[in-house]
Design a protein around this motif. Structure first.
Motif: not given
Length: 333
Positions: A103-104, A133-137, A293-296
């Motif tokens: 995210l940063d 976890i990814f959805g929440y954070y 919003p990020i690649i996982r």
């Protein structure tokens, strides 16, 4: 690196022995240096660990493993192949740290090793898996799990919930959202005009209402709504016929209604069990969380506690996951 008591650390060390990953990305491991050092030791690997506290301190060269060291595992107390709150907490902290770094914009993509859901919850982190976890954070509401094995791609409407609960969540809005995510995911993977097939929930996709009502009331309206906005989508079709058609090339991706409906056909192709050797000869395929919003990207297997510490676990799925993450990062730039 995944759960420190599972195969995550050792397949990570094995992956770093491949020059190929260093050619496509600048890899950093987020986890505990002492756990990875232990894996290096019992694997008799030549990989050297470079512990860092900042991404800027990484030194990228073949033979060096940059470890963003969280120093959160007591290796003297760690028991490989055993569920523990310590291991579950360490896995959680590594995932949360990776999300924040992404995210940063400190890293371009996240590749996750396997975690153990029981250990995670034992540590007080009430999530049913990585995806949640990814959805929440990332504060993302509309996301979905995508599995990829070769030209087979399956995205899920529901995942880590009971089958009874999954049936209750098959609603037009959610199915429509996942169809859109399927279209977006394929385009990010380089497919310009995705062809999407939708699986039914009930046997024979209910045969016109004989075996259930979800197709008529929820799934068909979602498919029609997706067509109206220009998405090339068909269905719902029976689960036992749509996957052979996906394999044969009729579709680029299939929307599955629940966890096992999508996982079984993909793992049947990507996993190969050797009964004589009592080990997996092949464990391929990857898990991608789309809509974030990020690649996982993740390996498509579990912690394999029965193999932990033996050095027999294959890094095949991890290598695939790294390749997909690197390609998606490149396409995003």
């Amino acid at each position: 690196m995944g759960d420190p008591a599972g195969i995550g650390p050792e397949i990570t060390v094995k992956a770093f022995s491949h020059k190929s990953i260093h050619k496509i990305c600048k890899p950093i491991v987020i986890g505990d240096s002492s756990v990875l050092a232990n894996a290096v030791s019992f694997l008799k690997s030549k990989v050297k660990i470079n512990s860092i506290k900042s991404v800027d301190d990484a030194k990228f060269s073949f033979g060096t493993m940059n470890v963003y060291d969280l120093n959160n595992v007591d290796v003297k107390k760690l028991k490989l192949g055993k569920v523990s709150a310590m291991a579950g907490n360490a896995a959680f902290e590594s995932v949360k740290t990776a999300i924040q770094l992404a995210l940063d914009k400190k890293i371009d993509a996240v590749v996750t090793g396997p975690i153990h859901k029981e250990a995670l919850n034992l540590a007080g982190h009430n999530f049913s898996g990585h995806t949640e976890i990814f959805g929440y954070y990332t504060k993302t509401k509309n996301y979905a799990m995508l599995l990829v094995e070769g030209n087979m791609r399956v995205i899920h409407v529901t995942t880590h919930i009971s089958l009874r609960s999954a049936c209750d969540l098959i609603k037009k809005k959610r199915v429509f959202e996942v169809i859109k995510l399927a279209d977006e995911a394929c385009r990010k993977l380089g497919i310009k005009s995705p062809r999407i097939g939708v699986a039914g929930l009930n046997p024979h996709a209910s045969d016109g209402g004989l075996f259930g009502w979800e197709e008529q009331k929820e799934i068909i309206p979602a498919v029609k709504a997706a067509k109206k906005i220009g998405i090339n989508v068909e269905g719902p079709f029976a689960g036992d016929t749509i996957f052979p058609k996906l394999k044969g090339g009729s579709y680029d991706i299939v929307v599955a209604m629940y966890h096992d409906q999508g996982h079984i056909p993909l793992k049947l192709l990507g996993f190969s069990w050797n009964e004589k050797k009592q080990k997996w000869d092949s464990v391929s395929g990857v898990n991608i969380t789309v809509g974030l919003p990020i690649i996982r990207v993740s390996v498509d297997h579990g912690t394999a506690f029965d193999q932990a510490g033996k050095g027999t676990a294959t890094e095949e799925s991890l290598l695939n996951a790294i390749s997909y993450a690197a390609a998606m990062a490149k396409n995003s730039n």
